[in-house]
Design a protein around this motif. Structure first.
Motif, PDB file in Angstrom:
ATOM      1  N   ILE A  48     -33.734-120.014 -30.487  1.00  9.13           N
ATOM      2  CA  ILE A  48     -33.782-121.105 -29.512  1.00  9.13           C
ATOM      3  C   ILE A  48     -35.100-121.855 -29.590  1.00  9.13           C
ATOM      4  N   GLU A  49     -36.184-121.099 -29.692  1.00  8.82           N
ATOM      5  CA  GLU A  49     -37.522-121.694 -29.607  1.00  8.82           C
ATOM      6  C   GLU A  49     -38.496-120.878 -30.446  1.00  8.82           C
ATOM      7  N   GLY A  50     -39.468-121.553 -31.055  1.00  5.54           N
ATOM      8  CA  GLY A  50     -40.513-120.862 -31.796  1.00  5.54           C
ATOM      9  C   GLY A  50     -40.060-120.395 -33.159  1.00  5.54           C
ATOM     10  N   GLU A  51     -40.676-119.302 -33.614  1.00  8.44           N
ATOM     11  CA  GLU A  51     -40.408-118.748 -34.940  1.00  8.44           C
ATOM     12  C   GLU A  51     -40.394-117.223 -34.879  1.00  8.44           C
ATOM     13  N   MET A  52     -39.570-116.635 -35.730  1.00  5.25           N
ATOM     14  CA  MET A  52     -39.510-115.182 -35.838  1.00  5.25           C
ATOM     15  C   MET A  52     -39.735-114.795 -37.298  1.00  5.25           C
ATOM     16  N   LEU A  53     -40.547-113.763 -37.523  1.00  6.26           N
ATOM     17  CA  LEU A  53     -40.671-113.180 -38.843  1.00  6.26           C
ATOM     18  C   LEU A  53     -39.571-112.125 -38.935  1.00  6.26           C
ATOM     19  N   PHE A  54     -38.620-112.336 -39.833  1.00  5.11           N
ATOM     20  CA  PHE A  54     -37.398-111.542 -39.914  1.00  5.11           C
ATOM     21  C   PHE A  54     -37.357-110.826 -41.256  1.00  5.11           C
ATOM     22  N   GLU A  55     -37.089-109.522 -41.218  1.00  6.10           N
ATOM     23  CA  GLU A  55     -37.001-108.770 -42.467  1.00  6.10           C
ATOM     24  C   GLU A  55     -35.990-107.642 -42.341  1.00  6.10           C
ATOM     25  N   LEU A  56     -35.041-107.639 -43.266  1.00  2.00           N
ATOM     26  CA  LEU A  56     -34.062-106.563 -43.389  1.00  2.00           C
ATOM     27  C   LEU A  56     -34.329-105.781 -44.665  1.00  2.00           C
ATOM     28  N   GLU A  57     -33.921-104.540 -44.665  1.00  2.00           N
ATOM     29  CA  GLU A  57     -34.066-103.694 -45.842  1.00  2.00           C
ATOM     30  C   GLU A  57     -33.418-104.353 -47.057  1.00  2.00           C
ATOM     31  N   GLY A  58     -34.188-104.405 -48.166  1.00  2.00           N
ATOM     32  CA  GLY A  58     -33.668-104.970 -49.405  1.00  2.00           C
ATOM     33  C   GLY A  58     -33.823-106.472 -49.530  1.00  2.00           C
ATOM     34  N   GLU A  59     -34.288-107.133 -48.474  1.00  2.00           N
ATOM     35  CA  GLU A  59     -34.469-108.584 -48.504  1.00  2.00           C
ATOM     36  C   GLU A  59     -35.930-108.919 -48.223  1.00  2.00           C
ATOM     37  N   PRO A  60     -36.440-109.992 -48.828  1.00  2.00           N
ATOM     38  CA  PRO A  60     -37.813-110.381 -48.516  1.00  2.00           C
ATOM     39  C   PRO A  60     -37.911-110.894 -47.079  1.00  2.00           C
ATOM     40  N   GLU A  61     -39.088-110.729 -46.484  1.00  2.00           N
ATOM     41  CA  GLU A  61     -39.265-111.269 -45.136  1.00  2.00           C
ATOM     42  C   GLU A  61     -39.152-112.787 -45.200  1.00  2.00           C
ATOM     43  N   ARG A  62     -38.716-113.374 -44.101  1.00  2.00           N
ATOM     44  CA  ARG A  62     -38.583-114.828 -44.023  1.00  2.00           C
ATOM     45  C   ARG A  62     -38.840-115.265 -42.596  1.00  2.00           C
ATOM     46  N   VAL A  63     -39.124-116.529 -42.436  1.00  2.00           N
ATOM     47  CA  VAL A  63     -39.355-117.083 -41.109  1.00  2.00           C
ATOM     48  C   VAL A  63     -38.078-117.788 -40.654  1.00  2.00           C
ATOM     49  N   VAL A  64     -37.614-117.428 -39.456  1.00  2.00           N
ATOM     50  CA  VAL A  64     -36.466-118.088 -38.834  1.00  2.00           C
ATOM     51  C   VAL A  64     -37.037-119.005 -37.760  1.00  2.00           C
ATOM     52  N   ARG A  65     -36.692-120.285 -37.827  1.00  2.00           N
ATOM     53  CA  ARG A  65     -37.244-121.288 -36.914  1.00  2.00           C
ATOM     54  C   ARG A  65     -36.196-121.741 -35.890  1.00  2.00           C
ATOM     55  N   ALA A  66     -36.673-122.345 -34.826  1.00  2.00           N
ATOM     56  CA  ALA A  66     -35.789-122.856 -33.773  1.00  2.00           C
ATOM     57  C   ALA A  66     -34.658-123.679 -34.392  1.00  2.00           C
ATOM     58  N   GLY A  67     -33.440-123.402 -33.936  1.00  2.00           N
ATOM     59  CA  GLY A  67     -32.257-124.100 -34.433  1.00  2.00           C
ATOM     60  C   GLY A  67     -31.581-123.403 -35.598  1.00  2.00           C
ATOM     61  N   GLU A  68     -32.207-122.350 -36.135  1.00  2.00           N
ATOM     62  CA  GLU A  68     -31.629-121.621 -37.260  1.00  2.00           C
ATOM     63  C   GLU A  68     -30.942-120.350 -36.768  1.00  2.00           C
ATOM     64  N   THR A  69     -30.076-119.807 -37.619  1.00  2.00           N
ATOM     65  CA  THR A  69     -29.342-118.587 -37.296  1.00  2.00           C
ATOM     66  C   THR A  69     -29.782-117.452 -38.211  1.00  2.00           C
TER      67      THR A  69
END
Length: 150
Positions: A72-93
Motif C-alpha cells: 500500500i505504502e512505502g517499500e519492503m525488502l522481500f526475500e524468499l528462499e532460493g530467490e534474490p532479495e528485491r524491493v517491493v514498492r507501493a502499488g506492487e504485489t
C-alpha cells in the motif's frame, strides 16, 4: 479551469453522471498466480502489516500455505528462499508459495517512511499461519539462500 476528472491515467471514466462506467473497466488485475498447493480445508486470514521506518520485519519464517500481498505504502525488502532479495514498492504485489519455503525478509526498506502492506494467507487447519525458523535450520539450509548482495 480545473480538471473535473479525478480518475487516473489507467482508469475509465464517464463524462456524464447518467452514463455509468462499465464494471469491467473498473477492474485491474494486479497479480494472477497458480499456487503450488492450497491446504485442504484452508483457513484464510487477511492482515494489514504496518512497519515504522527502518523496522526489520518478522525474523525468518514460513507459512503453512500460500500468501499473497499488496504494498500500500512505502517499500519492503522481500526475500524468499532460493530467490534474490528485491524491493517491493507501493502499488506492487508479491506472493509466496508457503509450505517448506523460508521467508527471510519482509522489513521496511526505508528509514524515513512507514511501510504498509496487506497479506492474504491460506493456512493449514490447526497450524500457525506463521512459524519462525530457528538458527540451526537456517544454518542447515544456508546453501538454499540466494547469494547476498555485497
Amino acid at each position: 479551469m480545473p480538471n473535473k476528472d479525478s480518475s487516473g491515467p489507467d482508469q475509465a471514466h464517464s463524462d456524464s453522471a447518467a452514463e455509468p462506467v462499465p464494471w469491467q473497466s473498473c477492474i485491474t488485475t494486479l497479480l494472477e498466480q497458480v499456487p503450488p498447493f492450497i491446504p485442504e480445508r484452508a483457513q484464510v486470514m487477511t492482515l494489514l502489516v504496518q512497519y515504522p521506518p527502518g523496522h526489520p520485519g518478522v525474523p525468518p519464517h514460513r507459512h503453512s500455505g500460500p500468501a499473497f500481498g499488496y504494498m500500500i505504502e512505502g517499500e519492503m525488502l522481500f526475500e524468499l528462499e532460493g530467490e534474490p532479495e528485491r524491493v517491493v514498492r507501493a502499488g506492487e504485489t508479491f506472493w509466496e508459495p508457503g509450505g517448506d519455503v523460508i521467508h527471510y525478509q519482509d522489513g521496511n526498506n526505508r528509514d524515513d517512511a512507514w511501510s504498509r502492506f496487506v497479506v492474504v494467507m491460506m493456512g493449514a487447519p490447526g497450524k500457525p499461519m506463521l512459524a519462525l525458523v530457528d538458527d540451526e535450520e537456517l544454518a542447515d539450509r544456508r546453501d538454499r539462500r540466494a547469494p547476498r548482495p555485497s
